[in-house]
Design an enzyme around this catalytic site. Sequence first.
Site, PDB file in Angstrom:
ATOM      1  N   TRP A   1      36.014  44.247  36.696  1.00 26.08           N
ATOM      2  CA  TRP A   1      36.746  43.111  36.119  1.00 26.08           C
ATOM      3  C   TRP A   1      35.791  42.080  35.534  1.00 26.08           C
ATOM      4  CZ3 TRP A   1      41.226  44.562  34.915  1.00 26.08           C
ATOM      5  CH2 TRP A   1      42.002  45.371  35.755  1.00 26.08           C
TER       6      TRP A   1
ATOM      7  N   LYS B   1      48.693  40.324  42.951  1.00 28.37           N
ATOM      8  CA  LYS B   1      48.033  40.690  44.200  1.00 28.37           C
ATOM      9  C   LYS B   1      48.524  39.792  45.343  1.00 28.37           C
ATOM     10  CE  LYS B   1      45.260  43.032  41.339  1.00 28.37           C
ATOM     11  NZ  LYS B   1      44.522  42.788  40.111  1.00 28.37           N
TER      12      LYS B   1
ATOM     13  N   ASP C   1      37.547  34.122  38.271  1.00 30.46           N
ATOM     14  CA  ASP C   1      38.696  35.019  38.346  1.00 30.46           C
ATOM     15  C   ASP C   1      38.961  35.215  39.842  1.00 30.46           C
ATOM     16  OD1 ASP C   1      40.475  37.113  38.439  1.00 30.46           O
ATOM     17  OD2 ASP C   1      39.272  38.489  37.223  1.00 30.46           O
TER      18      ASP C   1
HETATM   19  C1  PLP Z   1      43.944  43.051  38.928  1.00 30.56           C
HETATM   20  C2  PLP Z   1      42.801  42.233  38.460  1.00 30.56           C
HETATM   21  C3  PLP Z   1      42.676  41.836  37.115  1.00 30.56           C
HETATM   22  C4  PLP Z   1      43.632  42.286  36.055  1.00 30.56           C
HETATM   23  O1  PLP Z   1      44.847  41.644  36.167  1.00 30.56           O
HETATM   24  P1  PLP Z   1      45.977  41.837  35.047  1.00 30.56           P
HETATM   25  O2  PLP Z   1      46.977  40.814  35.452  1.00 30.56           O
HETATM   26  O3  PLP Z   1      46.451  43.243  35.162  1.00 30.56           O
HETATM   27  O4  PLP Z   1      45.378  41.569  33.734  1.00 30.56           O
HETATM   28  C5  PLP Z   1      41.613  41.033  36.773  1.00 30.56           C
HETATM   29  N1  PLP Z   1      40.708  40.642  37.683  1.00 30.56           N
HETATM   30  C6  PLP Z   1      40.796  41.007  38.975  1.00 30.56           C
HETATM   31  C7  PLP Z   1      39.760  40.538  39.947  1.00 30.56           C
HETATM   32  C8  PLP Z   1      41.836  41.807  39.398  1.00 30.56           C
HETATM   33  O5  PLP Z   1      41.935  42.177  40.688  1.00 30.56           O
END
Ligand code: PLP
Length: 360
Positions: free
Chosen positions: A100, A195, A171
């Site tokens: 990511w 999540k 993030d």
């Molecule tokens: C799941 C995830 C993403 C992607 O999320 P989307 O909403 O599908 O774009 C980005 N960064 C991390 C750390 C993730 O766990």
Amino acid sequence: MKIYNFSAGPAMLPEAVMRKAQAEFLDYQGSGSGMLELSHRGKFFQPVIDRAEANTRELLGISDDYAVIFVQGGASMQFAMLAMNLLNGGTADYVDTGVWSSKAAKEAKMFGSVNIVASSKETKYDHIPAASEWKQTPGAAYLHITTNNTIAGTQYMNMPTAPAGVPLIADMSSDIMSRAFDVSKFGMFYAGAQKNLGPSGVALVVIRKDLAARTDDSKVPTMLRYSTYIDEGSMFNTPPTFAIYILALITDWLKEHGGIAAMEQVNDAKAKLLYDFLDESKFYSSPVARADRSRMNVVFRTPDADLDAKFVSEATAAGLTQLKGHRLVGGCRASIYNAMPVEGVQALIDFMKKFECANK
Ligand SMILES: *Cc1c(COP(=O)(O)O)cnc(C)c1O
């Protein structure tokens, strides 16, 4: 049979939240319509989005210096949007700790220079590079980290500090609201909701207002500017009303359960149970550096790939679902976000013991 869902995302939600949404599905608070059918400008939705924001501020301790907004496109759209708004031809620093973070850096390159200050790619992202070794750019537009690496199974135990004047951006998709942290260390943080916060498709974005004001309005389309969301209360256009409604319910649930500090205690206990078991076992192993092991995504393996596959399929039959590791890393992964009860982790460990006896 009781099912425990260990999906990395979309992930399980608290049962109480699912039941509340079910009870209100056809008739939201006597309106005669469901939440999916109600106008975002009507009297029923505004209190919901207000509550989602107020709960978020209260739970995380967010001051008025920051805006709390809801943006469609998930975390992945934030990879580009934050660079469009905040990079503007400058240099941004990124710590590469997994798939990511490297995707985030790749998007930013379209809007300026990207300096990878450190990377654990060569060792398959099995650790978080020590902050003392980061080669940071003086006067960088921002420093970007991924606080929890959902795929590799690593996590920052302590949030780093960015150099004075450099906004720290994170993030936090897979560990937001799972542990306490000091918001004032950050210029901005964001999280795809699926999540720990609710449905996929929406991202929670928390950004310092003075940073949002740096955007060059003449270069960034209206729907991609943070200031648009701030000025319009996340309702420049029709927001993802149902996702925001579930986020309000989840944050209600967090408050009812003692907030982030209480959640962190339970999360620590769940992770400890599972890692202690892995550490004692000679059958299962963890590929991740001990000091950086994620409390949200526990990555582990059996002695070989065939047994991993057998493990996943027999676990599924026993009611322990979605334990397959990410397709890029293989093995197994148990995601144990806020909604996973201790009983689920215990059930997993009991199954792991039985599987070990039958297969060693
Ligand atoms: C799941 C995830 C993403 C992607 O999320 P989307 O909403 O599908 O774009 C980005 N960064 C991390 C750390 C993730 O766990």
